[in-house]
Design a protein around this motif. Structure first.
Motif, PDB file in Angstrom:
ATOM      1  N   GLN A 160      45.975  47.540  57.260  1.00  0.00           N
ATOM      2  CA  GLN A 160      45.001  48.381  56.573  1.00  0.00           C
ATOM      3  C   GLN A 160      43.726  47.621  56.217  1.00  0.00           C
ATOM      4  O   GLN A 160      42.624  48.166  56.339  1.00  0.00           O
ATOM      5  N   SER A 161      43.860  46.371  55.780  1.00  0.00           N
ATOM      6  CA  SER A 161      42.654  45.593  55.467  1.00  0.00           C
ATOM      7  C   SER A 161      41.818  45.353  56.718  1.00  0.00           C
ATOM      8  O   SER A 161      40.581  45.413  56.675  1.00  0.00           O
ATOM      9  N   LEU A 206      36.947  47.039  59.623  1.00  0.00           N
ATOM     10  CA  LEU A 206      36.304  47.177  60.930  1.00  0.00           C
ATOM     11  C   LEU A 206      35.584  48.508  61.111  1.00  0.00           C
ATOM     12  O   LEU A 206      34.655  48.611  61.912  1.00  0.00           O
ATOM     13  N   ILE A 207      35.988  49.549  60.383  1.00  0.00           N
ATOM     14  CA  ILE A 207      35.288  50.833  60.514  1.00  0.00           C
ATOM     15  C   ILE A 207      34.181  50.985  59.475  1.00  0.00           C
ATOM     16  O   ILE A 207      33.565  52.047  59.377  1.00  0.00           O
ATOM     17  N   GLY A 208      33.947  49.926  58.682  1.00  0.00           N
ATOM     18  CA  GLY A 208      32.788  49.938  57.811  1.00  0.00           C
ATOM     19  C   GLY A 208      33.043  50.085  56.335  1.00  0.00           C
ATOM     20  O   GLY A 208      32.104  50.043  55.536  1.00  0.00           O
ATOM     21  N   PHE A 209      34.307  50.243  55.919  1.00  0.00           N
ATOM     22  CA  PHE A 209      34.623  50.371  54.496  1.00  0.00           C
ATOM     23  C   PHE A 209      34.960  48.982  53.944  1.00  0.00           C
ATOM     24  O   PHE A 209      36.111  48.667  53.640  1.00  0.00           O
ATOM     25  N   ALA A 210      33.910  48.164  53.807  1.00  0.00           N
ATOM     26  CA  ALA A 210      34.099  46.753  53.479  1.00  0.00           C
ATOM     27  C   ALA A 210      34.714  46.551  52.101  1.00  0.00           C
ATOM     28  O   ALA A 210      35.558  45.670  51.914  1.00  0.00           O
ATOM     29  N   MET A 242      39.231  44.305  49.435  1.00  0.00           N
ATOM     30  CA  MET A 242      40.135  44.420  48.290  1.00  0.00           C
ATOM     31  C   MET A 242      41.591  44.357  48.755  1.00  0.00           C
ATOM     32  O   MET A 242      42.421  43.673  48.151  1.00  0.00           O
ATOM     33  N   LEU A 243      41.897  45.055  49.861  1.00  0.00           N
ATOM     34  CA  LEU A 243      43.257  45.034  50.399  1.00  0.00           C
ATOM     35  C   LEU A 243      43.614  43.636  50.910  1.00  0.00           C
ATOM     36  O   LEU A 243      44.756  43.193  50.764  1.00  0.00           O
ATOM     37  N   LEU A 244      42.639  42.943  51.506  1.00  0.00           N
ATOM     38  CA  LEU A 244      42.868  41.563  51.946  1.00  0.00           C
ATOM     39  C   LEU A 244      43.261  40.679  50.767  1.00  0.00           C
ATOM     40  O   LEU A 244      44.233  39.917  50.844  1.00  0.00           O
ATOM     41  N   CYS A 245      42.508  40.782  49.676  1.00  0.00           N
ATOM     42  CA  CYS A 245      42.778  39.922  48.524  1.00  0.00           C
ATOM     43  C   CYS A 245      44.101  40.287  47.854  1.00  0.00           C
ATOM     44  O   CYS A 245      44.792  39.413  47.336  1.00  0.00           O
ATOM     45  N   PHE A 246      44.456  41.570  47.884  1.00  0.00           N
ATOM     46  CA  PHE A 246      45.755  41.946  47.328  1.00  0.00           C
ATOM     47  C   PHE A 246      46.874  41.384  48.195  1.00  0.00           C
ATOM     48  O   PHE A 246      47.903  40.942  47.669  1.00  0.00           O
ATOM     49  N   LEU A 247      46.674  41.372  49.513  1.00  0.00           N
ATOM     50  CA  LEU A 247      47.654  40.743  50.408  1.00  0.00           C
ATOM     51  C   LEU A 247      47.796  39.269  50.066  1.00  0.00           C
ATOM     52  O   LEU A 247      48.909  38.741  49.972  1.00  0.00           O
ATOM     53  N   GLY A 248      46.668  38.583  49.864  1.00  0.00           N
ATOM     54  CA  GLY A 248      46.716  37.176  49.487  1.00  0.00           C
ATOM     55  C   GLY A 248      47.441  36.955  48.175  1.00  0.00           C
ATOM     56  O   GLY A 248      48.203  36.001  48.021  1.00  0.00           O
ATOM     57  N   TRP A 279      40.540  36.488  59.436  1.00  0.00           N
ATOM     58  CA  TRP A 279      39.482  37.211  58.735  1.00  0.00           C
ATOM     59  C   TRP A 279      38.109  36.930  59.347  1.00  0.00           C
ATOM     60  O   TRP A 279      37.232  37.796  59.342  1.00  0.00           O
ATOM     61  N   ALA A 280      37.922  35.747  59.929  1.00  0.00           N
ATOM     62  CA  ALA A 280      36.670  35.440  60.627  1.00  0.00           C
ATOM     63  C   ALA A 280      36.502  36.355  61.840  1.00  0.00           C
ATOM     64  O   ALA A 280      35.389  36.818  62.135  1.00  0.00           O
ATOM     65  N   LEU A 281      37.598  36.640  62.526  1.00  0.00           N
ATOM     66  CA  LEU A 281      37.546  37.566  63.663  1.00  0.00           C
ATOM     67  C   LEU A 281      37.218  38.981  63.202  1.00  0.00           C
ATOM     68  O   LEU A 281      36.494  39.716  63.887  1.00  0.00           O
ATOM     69  N   VAL A 282      37.746  39.375  62.038  1.00  0.00           N
ATOM     70  CA  VAL A 282      37.414  40.691  61.488  1.00  0.00           C
ATOM     71  C   VAL A 282      35.924  40.765  61.175  1.00  0.00           C
ATOM     72  O   VAL A 282      35.240  41.752  61.511  1.00  0.00           O
ATOM     73  N   ILE A 283      35.386  39.722  60.544  1.00  0.00           N
ATOM     74  CA  ILE A 283      33.961  39.699  60.222  1.00  0.00           C
ATOM     75  C   ILE A 283      33.121  39.712  61.499  1.00  0.00           C
ATOM     76  O   ILE A 283      32.061  40.363  61.561  1.00  0.00           O
ATOM     77  N   LEU A 284      33.595  39.019  62.535  1.00  0.00           N
ATOM     78  CA  LEU A 284      32.913  39.058  63.834  1.00  0.00           C
ATOM     79  C   LEU A 284      32.883  40.478  64.376  1.00  0.00           C
ATOM     80  O   LEU A 284      31.868  40.937  64.922  1.00  0.00           O
TER      81      LEU A 284
END
Length: 252
Positions: free
Chosen positions: A74-75, A80-84, A89-95, A119-124
């Motif tokens: 989900q993160s 990737l569809i623009g809801f940064a 937030m979901l990334l940090c909750f996973l962490g 996450w670098a690939l996601v930002i790319l």
């Protein structure tokens, strides 16, 4: 088993959000911009699938690997569809989940490197779809969320007693070291098996059933050993034991 816990409420409400998101995906006339092909339909399928997973976790909230997968997918997709904002937030909750479950106790650098590359690939992907400014925004927002959680952790590690009951939870409090100091389990006559079970409860947040399965022993043995540990520390049950020991730096 408690019917309504914070985790169950979270996953049940998450399922509701994702079912609504699926309907919105299919009914909207908005054209999604993303590197993901057929974004509208791929997003709908993923949201619906994750909603089903949320329902599974509502019943079985201790399925940690399923939790990780849910927040990972989900993160990634949401960002990737623009809801940064939601994605980071979901990334940090996973962490946060990984941290409290003891995931980073071993091979920290390797695991952090893998997560950083992902996450670098996601930002790319955000850069390729939206340009440099949204990609920089995701990067900056990720740093902000991580720093925010680190700040909360630092505050809690110093002031944990503020969140705990004012009364003593242990009848043997006078025999324990001052709150906030180190507590060596070896000083209290625990067996190696008792130490192992206790650390799995404290560090991994495992249930007795999960400990029994992982250690290949009966559930009654786990309960018996933990009941003895509770007696040693002068507490009534596992919950009181966790409250007590959270106030110390536990050492084997």
């Amino acid at each position: 088993m408690k019917k309504f816990t914070a985790a169950r409420i979270m996953y049940l409400s998450g399922a509701l959000v994702l079912f609504i998101a699926t309907a919105m995906n299919l009914m909207t006339h908005y054209k999604f911009i993303s590197i993901i092909p057929y974004t509208k339909y791929v997003e709908a399928v993923i949201n619906f699938s994750c909603a089903i997973l949320c329902l599974v976790l509502t019943v079985k909230p201790d399925l940690t690997k399923l939790q990780y997968f849910l927040f990972f997918i989900q993160s990634t997709i949401t960002t990737l569809i623009g809801f940064a904002g939601i994605g980071t937030m979901l990334l940090c909750f996973l962490g946060l989940l990984l941290f409290v479950n003891g995931f980073f106790k071993t091979k920290v650098k390797l695991k952090l490197t893998i997560i950083g590359i992902w996450w670098a690939l996601v930002i790319l992907g955000v850069y390729l779809a939206f340009g440099i400014r949204p990609a920089l925004f995701v990067f900056a927002l990720t740093l902000f969320y991580i720093a925010m959680l680190a700040t909360i952790y630092d505050k809690l590690s110093q002031k944990l007693s503020y969140l705990l009951p004012q009364k003593e939870v242990s009848t043997k409090a006078q025999e324990l070291p001052p709150y906030g100091s180190s507590l060596s389990l070896s000083n209290y006559g625990l067996t190696e098996r008792q130490k192992k079970f206790l650390l799995l409860v404290m560090n991994e947040n495992l249930t007795y059933e999960k400990i029994a399965n992982d250690c290949i022993v009966s559930l009654s043995i786990v309960k018996m050993e933990m009941a003895q540990v509770c007696k040693i520390f002068g507490v009534k049950n596992k919950e009181a034991l966790k409250i007590l020991l959270l106030q110390y730096k536990i050492e084997p």
